[in-house]
Design a protein around this motif. Sequence first.
Motif, short mmCIF file in Angstrom:
data_model
loop_
_atom_site.label_atom_id
_atom_site.label_comp_id
_atom_site.label_asym_id
_atom_site.label_seq_id
_atom_site.Cartn_x
_atom_site.Cartn_y
_atom_site.Cartn_z
N UNK A 114 13.17 1.49 -2.12
CA UNK A 114 14.08 0.36 -1.89
C UNK A 114 13.78 -0.34 -0.58
N UNK A 115 13.49 0.43 0.47
CA UNK A 115 13.15 -0.19 1.76
C UNK A 115 11.88 -1.02 1.62
N UNK A 116 10.87 -0.47 0.98
CA UNK A 116 9.62 -1.20 0.77
C UNK A 116 9.87 -2.42 -0.13
N UNK A 117 10.74 -2.26 -1.13
CA UNK A 117 11.07 -3.37 -2.01
C UNK A 117 11.79 -4.49 -1.30
N UNK A 118 12.67 -4.14 -0.35
CA UNK A 118 13.35 -5.18 0.42
C UNK A 118 12.36 -5.95 1.28
N UNK A 119 11.36 -5.27 1.81
CA UNK A 119 10.31 -6.00 2.54
C UNK A 119 9.61 -7.00 1.63
N UNK A 120 9.34 -6.60 0.41
CA UNK A 120 8.67 -7.50 -0.54
C UNK A 120 9.54 -8.69 -0.90
N UNK A 121 10.84 -8.48 -0.96
CA UNK A 121 11.75 -9.57 -1.33
C UNK A 121 11.93 -10.55 -0.18
N UNK A 163 0.82 -1.22 0.00
CA UNK A 163 0.00 0.00 0.00
C UNK A 163 0.85 1.26 0.00
N UNK A 164 2.13 1.15 0.31
CA UNK A 164 3.04 2.29 0.24
C UNK A 164 3.65 2.47 -1.15
N UNK A 165 3.72 1.40 -1.90
CA UNK A 165 4.39 1.45 -3.19
C UNK A 165 3.72 2.39 -4.18
N UNK A 166 2.42 2.33 -4.29
CA UNK A 166 1.72 3.15 -5.29
C UNK A 166 1.91 4.64 -5.02
N UNK A 167 1.69 5.13 -3.79
CA UNK A 167 1.94 6.56 -3.57
C UNK A 167 3.41 6.95 -3.77
N UNK A 168 4.33 6.08 -3.36
CA UNK A 168 5.75 6.41 -3.54
C UNK A 168 6.13 6.45 -5.02
N UNK A 169 5.59 5.52 -5.79
CA UNK A 169 5.87 5.56 -7.23
C UNK A 169 5.23 6.79 -7.89
N UNK A 170 4.07 7.19 -7.43
CA UNK A 170 3.45 8.41 -7.96
C UNK A 170 4.30 9.64 -7.63
N UNK A 171 4.82 9.69 -6.42
CA UNK A 171 5.69 10.81 -6.02
C UNK A 171 6.98 10.79 -6.84
N UNK A 172 7.57 9.60 -7.03
CA UNK A 172 8.78 9.51 -7.85
C UNK A 172 8.51 9.94 -9.28
N UNK A 185 12.99 9.47 -2.34
CA UNK A 185 11.84 8.63 -2.70
C UNK A 185 12.30 7.25 -3.16
N UNK A 186 13.38 7.21 -3.92
CA UNK A 186 13.93 5.92 -4.35
C UNK A 186 14.43 5.14 -3.13
N UNK A 187 15.02 5.84 -2.14
CA UNK A 187 15.44 5.17 -0.90
C UNK A 187 14.25 4.51 -0.22
N UNK A 188 13.14 5.24 -0.12
CA UNK A 188 11.94 4.68 0.51
C UNK A 188 11.41 3.49 -0.29
#
Length: 177
Positions: A142-149, A5-14, A137-140
């Motif tokens: 990446x953190x969310x992406x590491x959780x997914x991995x 649920x954090x990915x979509x807003x972060x990608x929109x901001x990026x 934003x890319x740092x954030x």
Amino acid sequence: MRPASLRIPLYCVLWLFSFILLALAIARLNYTLHLPKGDPLNHGADFYDPVVVELLVDSFLAFAFVPFVFNFLDRFLNHKISKAVVEVIALAILWLLWLIGCGIATSIWPNLTFCYNFTTCRVLAAMTAFAWLGWLTICALLVVGFFSVFVKQRDSDLGSSDGMVEWARGVPAGSIP
């Protein structure tokens, strides 16, 4: 809150920061490649800043990467590699490129407060600021992406009384042929 649920807003901001940085880099390149006669910058000779080109490429890559993640990533992957792993690798590459661009831009233009009354200085300051905001934003992401991995949700066997996940329970004794 789930990481997805954090990915979509972060990608929109990026995507937004990338678009703004792209526009600012184009404005800076347009100005330096078409200096008006009598401009004191570089004695009126046209030039370009390599770091501006680097930020332009970074912002374009990020701007193009966001729709790719949402629409096309599944089409190009085989099922041996997870979408999250490919996304984290691409974000790590973007992270490094943006960090290099931000660092060089900040080292060249560390303090532009002396010339804020000129539009070109405000463009440089905004360009540096949006480059750092995009990097954060890319740092954030990446953190969310590491959780997914690293955190995987597995279905549990609802019929079992102990609530253990099917693969963790092991093979019952006597069922091995």
